[in-house]
Design an enzyme around this catalytic site. Structure first.
Site, PDB file in Angstrom:
ATOM      1  N   CYS A 229       0.823  -1.592   0.207  1.00 13.33           N
ATOM      2  CA  CYS A 229      -0.050  -0.295  -0.166  1.00 13.33           C
ATOM      3  C   CYS A 229       0.789   1.267   0.017  1.00 13.33           C
ATOM      4  CB  CYS A 229      -1.128   0.211   1.354  1.00 13.33           C
ATOM      5  SG  CYS A 229      -0.491  -0.002   2.872  1.00 13.33           S
ATOM      6  N   ASN A 232       2.179   1.860   4.686  1.00 10.32           N
ATOM      7  CA  ASN A 232       2.715   0.382   5.115  1.00 10.32           C
ATOM      8  C   ASN A 232       1.860   0.533   7.076  1.00 10.32           C
ATOM      9  OD1 ASN A 232       5.196  -1.976   5.289  1.00 10.32           O
ATOM     10  ND2 ASN A 232       2.821  -2.259   5.169  1.00 10.32           N
ATOM     11  N   THR A 233       0.852   1.215   7.036  1.00 10.91           N
ATOM     12  CA  THR A 233       0.903   1.150   7.922  1.00 10.91           C
ATOM     13  C   THR A 233      -1.132   1.079   9.152  1.00 10.91           C
ATOM     14  OG1 THR A 233      -0.093   3.728   8.199  1.00 10.91           O
ATOM     15  CG2 THR A 233       1.996   2.720   9.131  1.00 10.91           C
ATOM     16  N   CYS A 234      -1.823   0.458   7.726  1.00 12.86           N
ATOM     17  CA  CYS A 234      -3.129   0.214   7.500  1.00 12.86           C
ATOM     18  C   CYS A 234      -3.511  -1.193   6.659  1.00 12.86           C
ATOM     19  CB  CYS A 234      -4.048   1.353   7.454  1.00 12.86           C
ATOM     20  SG  CYS A 234      -3.942   2.527   6.388  1.00 12.86           S
ATOM     21  N   ARG A 235      -3.428  -0.601   4.828  1.00 15.38           N
ATOM     22  CA  ARG A 235      -3.939  -1.659   4.891  1.00 15.38           C
ATOM     23  C   ARG A 235      -3.503  -3.185   3.998  1.00 15.38           C
ATOM     24  NH1 ARG A 235      -4.913   2.271  -0.293  1.00 15.38           N
ATOM     25  NH2 ARG A 235      -4.000   3.370   0.902  1.00 15.38           N
ATOM     26  N   ASP A 344      -7.904   3.860   0.726  1.00 19.69           N
ATOM     27  CA  ASP A 344      -7.588   4.417   1.662  1.00 19.69           C
ATOM     28  C   ASP A 344      -8.409   4.724   3.053  1.00 19.69           C
ATOM     29  OD1 ASP A 344      -5.217   5.115   3.598  1.00 19.69           O
ATOM     30  OD2 ASP A 344      -4.257   6.070   2.232  1.00 19.69           O
TER      31      ASP A 344
END
Length: 374
Positions: A229, A232-235, A344
């Site tokens: 994504c 690189n902290t959620c999806r 997002d």
């Protein structure tokens, strides 16, 4: 019989040597040629003259089949149809190279081959429902095999019980007066017999270890999945977490054992800063599905990660484009995780993250179901 010697002194000598060799093969003659390991002796399996001559030269008993030699991976997929994605990836990783693969065909594969091949040729290439195939890592050998215009079988140039031929001179000492042509390119590069491995029902067994050892094959067997994504902290961390969870269920093991089972699941971001945890909203969304991503730390996508992965699953078309701009040659292994993309959720309330997690989970499970894990 007078045996002709064609010497390869430089790269420009390869093309005429190959032309001479393929011409003789197409006439049912036997030709000796170098590979990266040893010198081999070859003939067209579909021509009675070549087959009979090679059998005579090698004094081959009927219960000891010749090995099919090919010039490309695509030819392997023709001789052994209906391979799994995992098997095809393994073959593409280790070949061309000093490896002979013995394929044990299942009923469906045998039916597919028999439906497209004459019975006589089938009996020469396949033995006890198996076929041995070699794709050398030598330019001259591959050009000779690709240009043969028919199926080629070969064996080592030495008589049974004698040392392998690692030079044209050694091949000449064994075969002078017995065959039409020896292509001499000097000493072979590796000078060690190829590794022999067997593939049967998705299982891999090493029958003879050569320069390619068990560790190299085990590494090639690993399936590496990378979710991508932006930050690189959620999806992508959620996708990584769901990927490990889904694989654990499929493999009937704990999440900690997924890696030991041969699967590397990771994530990265095209604009990530290294070392940041997953967002709290992403952590909570995964937690509601029983998946823990609290230990995740972000990392920036690199060219090495792209090259190393077997599957790269991007969250959006823009991520896919960004990956391709770094490594255009990776196009075949890059896909959108979901056909419509994954929006997002950054900065949105928890319910948006929850819906995003559900979409990612469903898409990941669909992907895992296609990996061919029994």
């Amino acid at each position: 019989m007078e045996t002709r010697i064609v010497k390869i002194e430089n790269e420009s000598d390869i093309e005429p040597a190959v032309k001479t060799g393929t011409g003789l093969l197409s006439q049912g003659e036997v030709v000796a040629f170098p590979t990266e390991t040893v010198y081999g002796v070859a003939a067209r399996a579909d021509l009675d003259g070549g087959w009979d001559e090679l059998t005579r030269v090698k004094q081959r008993p009927l219960d000891k089949p010749f090995t099919s030699h090919v010039g490309s991976v695509e030819e392997i997929f023709e001789l052994v149809p209906l391979l799994s994605d995992r098997e095809r990836r393994l073959i593409s990783k280790i070949l061309p190279g000093p490896v002979t693969i013995v394929f044990e065909l299942n009923k469906s594969q045998l039916e597919a081959v028999k439906g497209s091949m004459e019975a006589k040729l089938f009996s020469r290439l396949y033995f006890n429902n198996s076929i041995g195939i070699r794709l050398p890592d030598d330019v001259l050998a591959r050009e000779l095999l690709s240009g043969a215009n028919g199926p080629v079988v070969a064996s080592s140039a030495n008589p049974a019980g004698e040392p392998a031929a690692y030079t044209g001179e050694q091949a000449m000492s064994y075969l002078s007066g017995e065959i039409s042509l020896i292509i001499d390119s000097g000493p072979t590069r590796i000078q060690k017999p190829s590794t022999v491995m067997k593939i049967s029902d998705g299982k891999v067994e090493i029958l003879r270890e050569g320069i390619v050892d068990k560790g190299m094959i085990d590494k090639a067997l690993r399936t590496k999945v990378l979710f991508v994504c932006t930050g690189n902290t959620c999806r992508s961390p959620m996708a990584e977490g769901f990927g490990k969870s889904s694989l654990a269920k499929k493999l009937d093991c704990s999440i900690d054992q997924v890696e030991k089972k041969g699967y590397d699941i990771a994530s990265a971001g095209v604009m990530a800063l290294d070392g940041y945890p997953a967002s709290q909203e992403a952590v909570e969304a995964c937690k509601s599905f029983g998946v823990d991503i609290q230990e995740h730390r972000s990392r920036l996508l690199t060219e090495d990660m792209i090259m190393d992965a077997d599957y790269i699953l991007a969250m959006s078309p823009s991520h896919l484009s960004s990956i391709l701009s770094q490594v255009p040659s990776a196009a075949d292994k890059i896909h959108l995780l979901a056909p419509e993309g994954v929006s997002d959720p950054y900065g949105m309330p928890q319910p948006t993250y929850d819906r995003c997690a559900q979409q990612i989970r469903d898409a990941v499970e669909k992907f895992v179901s296609k990996l061919g894990i029994n």
